[in-house]
Every structure is written in C-alpha cells, then in structure tokens.
Design a protein around this motif. Structure first.
Motif, PDB file in Angstrom:
ATOM      1  N   PHE A  17       0.812  -1.169   0.036  1.00 53.69           N
ATOM      2  CA  PHE A  17       0.066   0.031   0.006  1.00 53.69           C
ATOM      3  C   PHE A  17       0.752   1.082   0.103  1.00 53.69           C
ATOM      4  O   PHE A  17       0.568   2.231  -0.684  1.00 53.69           O
ATOM      5  CB  PHE A  17      -0.885  -0.042   1.238  1.00 53.69           C
ATOM      6  N   LEU A  18       2.095   1.063   0.620  1.00 59.84           N
ATOM      7  CA  LEU A  18       2.979   2.263   0.752  1.00 59.84           C
ATOM      8  C   LEU A  18       3.891   2.412  -0.331  1.00 59.84           C
ATOM      9  O   LEU A  18       5.060   2.773  -0.036  1.00 59.84           O
ATOM     10  CB  LEU A  18       3.631   2.309   2.222  1.00 59.84           C
ATOM     11  N   GLN A  19       3.433   2.349  -1.517  1.00 58.28           N
ATOM     12  CA  GLN A  19       4.476   2.373  -2.623  1.00 58.28           C
ATOM     13  C   GLN A  19       4.075   3.737  -3.345  1.00 58.28           C
ATOM     14  O   GLN A  19       4.455   3.702  -4.483  1.00 58.28           O
ATOM     15  CB  GLN A  19       4.139   0.983  -3.750  1.00 58.28           C
ATOM     16  N   GLY A  20       3.902   4.800  -2.668  1.00 57.82           N
ATOM     17  CA  GLY A  20       3.812   5.997  -3.259  1.00 57.82           C
ATOM     18  C   GLY A  20       2.565   6.447  -3.541  1.00 57.82           C
ATOM     19  O   GLY A  20       1.246   5.775  -3.540  1.00 57.82           O
ATOM     20  N   GLU A  21       2.268   7.843  -3.839  1.00 60.28           N
ATOM     21  CA  GLU A  21       1.052   8.319  -4.093  1.00 60.28           C
ATOM     22  C   GLU A  21      -0.095   8.274  -3.171  1.00 60.28           C
ATOM     23  O   GLU A  21      -1.381   8.019  -3.328  1.00 60.28           O
ATOM     24  CB  GLU A  21       0.539   8.001  -5.441  1.00 60.28           C
ATOM     25  N   LYS A  22       0.168   8.119  -1.621  1.00 60.97           N
ATOM     26  CA  LYS A  22      -0.754   8.252  -0.529  1.00 60.97           C
ATOM     27  C   LYS A  22      -0.561   9.335   0.296  1.00 60.97           C
ATOM     28  O   LYS A  22       0.579   9.661   0.564  1.00 60.97           O
ATOM     29  CB  LYS A  22      -0.495   6.767   0.158  1.00 60.97           C
ATOM     30  N   LEU A  23      -1.806   9.751   0.650  1.00 63.65           N
ATOM     31  CA  LEU A  23      -1.799  10.998   1.792  1.00 63.65           C
ATOM     32  C   LEU A  23      -1.425  10.169   2.975  1.00 63.65           C
ATOM     33  O   LEU A  23      -2.061   9.273   3.467  1.00 63.65           O
ATOM     34  CB  LEU A  23      -3.070  11.554   1.878  1.00 63.65           C
ATOM     35  N   ILE A  41       1.705  14.657   4.353  1.00 63.35           N
ATOM     36  CA  ILE A  41       2.974  14.340   3.437  1.00 63.35           C
ATOM     37  C   ILE A  41       2.473  13.490   2.432  1.00 63.35           C
ATOM     38  O   ILE A  41       1.481  12.577   2.709  1.00 63.35           O
ATOM     39  CB  ILE A  41       4.057  13.680   4.138  1.00 63.35           C
ATOM     40  N   SER A  42       3.043  13.341   1.046  1.00 62.96           N
ATOM     41  CA  SER A  42       2.494  12.651   0.278  1.00 62.96           C
ATOM     42  C   SER A  42       3.880  12.065  -0.537  1.00 62.96           C
ATOM     43  O   SER A  42       3.413  10.833  -1.175  1.00 62.96           O
ATOM     44  CB  SER A  42       1.640  13.338  -1.030  1.00 62.96           C
ATOM     45  N   TRP A  43       4.793  12.396  -0.545  1.00 57.40           N
ATOM     46  CA  TRP A  43       6.006  11.621  -1.054  1.00 57.40           C
ATOM     47  C   TRP A  43       6.560  10.754  -0.207  1.00 57.40           C
ATOM     48  O   TRP A  43       7.460  10.652   0.609  1.00 57.40           O
ATOM     49  CB  TRP A  43       7.267  12.591  -1.637  1.00 57.40           C
ATOM     50  N   VAL A  44       5.827   9.532   0.096  1.00 59.95           N
ATOM     51  CA  VAL A  44       6.164   8.403   0.897  1.00 59.95           C
ATOM     52  C   VAL A  44       6.182   7.074   0.311  1.00 59.95           C
ATOM     53  O   VAL A  44       5.237   6.886  -0.595  1.00 59.95           O
ATOM     54  CB  VAL A  44       4.772   8.507   2.069  1.00 59.95           C
ATOM     55  N   ILE A  52      10.433   2.940   6.048  1.00 62.05           N
ATOM     56  CA  ILE A  52       9.538   3.914   5.113  1.00 62.05           C
ATOM     57  C   ILE A  52      10.637   5.215   5.150  1.00 62.05           C
ATOM     58  O   ILE A  52      10.888   5.759   5.825  1.00 62.05           O
ATOM     59  CB  ILE A  52       8.347   4.308   5.948  1.00 62.05           C
ATOM     60  N   ARG A  53      10.402   5.620   3.741  1.00 61.58           N
ATOM     61  CA  ARG A  53      11.231   6.958   3.295  1.00 61.58           C
ATOM     62  C   ARG A  53      10.133   7.943   2.957  1.00 61.58           C
ATOM     63  O   ARG A  53       9.201   7.584   2.461  1.00 61.58           O
ATOM     64  CB  ARG A  53      12.078   6.769   2.215  1.00 61.58           C
ATOM     65  N   PHE A  54      10.289   9.313   3.182  1.00 60.26           N
ATOM     66  CA  PHE A  54       9.651  10.383   2.689  1.00 60.26           C
ATOM     67  C   PHE A  54      10.566  11.755   2.481  1.00 60.26           C
ATOM     68  O   PHE A  54      11.570  11.622   2.808  1.00 60.26           O
ATOM     69  CB  PHE A  54       8.517  10.603   3.751  1.00 60.26           C
ATOM     70  N   SER A  55       9.734  12.551   1.788  1.00 55.25           N
ATOM     71  CA  SER A  55      10.466  13.755   1.442  1.00 55.25           C
ATOM     72  C   SER A  55       9.592  14.643   1.805  1.00 55.25           C
ATOM     73  O   SER A  55       8.506  14.995   1.334  1.00 55.25           O
ATOM     74  CB  SER A  55      10.825  13.556  -0.159  1.00 55.25           C
ATOM     75  N   VAL A 145      11.353  12.216  -7.768  1.00 61.10           N
ATOM     76  CA  VAL A 145      11.325  12.407  -6.358  1.00 61.10           C
ATOM     77  C   VAL A 145      11.456  10.653  -5.897  1.00 61.10           C
ATOM     78  O   VAL A 145      12.187  10.401  -4.857  1.00 61.10           O
ATOM     79  CB  VAL A 145      10.214  12.930  -5.619  1.00 61.10           C
ATOM     80  N   TYR A 146      10.608  10.044  -6.260  1.00 59.52           N
ATOM     81  CA  TYR A 146      10.623   8.517  -5.622  1.00 59.52           C
ATOM     82  C   TYR A 146      12.019   7.906  -6.200  1.00 59.52           C
ATOM     83  O   TYR A 146      12.342   6.971  -5.235  1.00 59.52           O
ATOM     84  CB  TYR A 146       9.605   7.950  -6.412  1.00 59.52           C
ATOM     85  N   LYS A 147      12.433   8.163  -7.249  1.00 56.60           N
ATOM     86  CA  LYS A 147      13.773   7.522  -7.349  1.00 56.60           C
ATOM     87  C   LYS A 147      14.802   7.915  -6.644  1.00 56.60           C
ATOM     88  O   LYS A 147      15.606   7.139  -5.960  1.00 56.60           O
ATOM     89  CB  LYS A 147      14.074   7.790  -8.866  1.00 56.60           C
ATOM     90  N   ALA A 148      14.688   9.301  -6.291  1.00 59.82           N
ATOM     91  CA  ALA A 148      15.861   9.662  -5.505  1.00 59.82           C
ATOM     92  C   ALA A 148      15.440   9.340  -4.087  1.00 59.82           C
ATOM     93  O   ALA A 148      16.521   8.990  -3.271  1.00 59.82           O
ATOM     94  CB  ALA A 148      15.792  11.417  -5.367  1.00 59.82           C
TER      95      ALA A 148
END
Length: 152
Positions: A17-23, A41-44, A52-55, A145-148
């Motif tokens: 579920f936490l593979q991006g594009e989630k609030l 946050i959304s870049w998670v 878990i990483r986020f930006s 962003v997700y690549k970085a």
C-alpha cells in the motif's frame, strides 16, 4: 486474558500500500514548543517491512523536529482501516540530488504498527487528493522524487 503481540514491522499488504501516491499524516514533536505537530505528506514509500522513506522541502519544520526528537508517528488511512506506525526518523540527506526542488530524504525505522481504527467500523473510501498544478510536470517530478528516495 492473553496479551496481543504488537507488530514491529509492516504487513505485506501495508508494505504494498505504501508504494507512493498516498496521503499520510506525520506526527512529530515540535522542536521549539515541544507540542505535538501533525503534517500531511505525500512523497512516502516503503523500502521494506522495517523502513519507510519520505521527502519534504528543505525548509520544512519537520526536519528540525526530527533532529530534536526522532520519534514519529505515521498515520495511514487505507486497507479499510487506520494504521499508526511508530518509528525513529533520521534525515538521510539534507538535499537530494537529481530533483529540481530542494527536498530532504528522511527514513523511518518502524518500531510498532497499531491498527487504530475505532471498534465496529471500517474505512469505505480512502482519502484522495488532486495535484493542482500541471499534471504532466507533477508526474515527472514524482518520478524523480521517488527515484531519489530509493537511491542508496
């Protein structure tokens, strides 16, 4: 009565579920006031079941909060419930390379995962958001962003 074990990592479903594009809501302790603070946050993205990483932007108060107190809570609404993911955060990069915005890379080491939905209910619709700027540029930025975020 037997004590329930509290999971110390993401389930495979929550990982997916936490593979991006989630609030996601991020709870931190404010560096100055020591009061709780919550940010959307959304870049998670989950790296694995324990990380878990986020930006966030490099001028976000979230960075100072984490440096002062690394304990965080990620609140995730999805999979028909609400999860509170407690962890220890660290700023991995003050400014990520290869991204046109000044963004920091933050990693959370998962400590505990609680299902925090109140009893006798389920989520019937996940939160959705819409980006209000150029859709093509937004998609291009998201990919960078997700690549970085996943670069070691």
């Amino acid at each position: 009565m037997a004590k329930m074990e509290i999971p110390v990592q993401l389930s495979s479903e929550l990982f997916e579920f936490l593979q991006g594009e989630k609030l996601v809501l991020l709870g931190t302790v404010e560096a100055d006031s020591k009061a709780p603070g919550v940010s959307a946050i959304s870049w998670v993205k989950s790296c694995d079941e324990k990380r878990i990483r986020f930006s966030v932007t490099t001028n976000s108060r979230i960075i100072a909060n984490i440096k002062a107190n690394p304990q965080v809570v990620l609140t995730v609404v999805g999979l028909e419930t609400v999860y509170s993911i407690n962890g220890i955060a660290a700023v991995l990069e003050d400014e990520m390379e290869g991204v046109p915005l000044k963004l920091a890379k933050i990693e959370v080491e998962v400590q505990q995962v609680f299902e925090s939905m109140f009893w006798g209910a389920k989520i019937v619709q996940e939160p959705r958001y819409e980006k209000t700027y150029n859709a093509e540029k937004a998609k291009e930025l998201d990919l960078k962003v997700y690549k970085a975020l996943m670069d070691e």
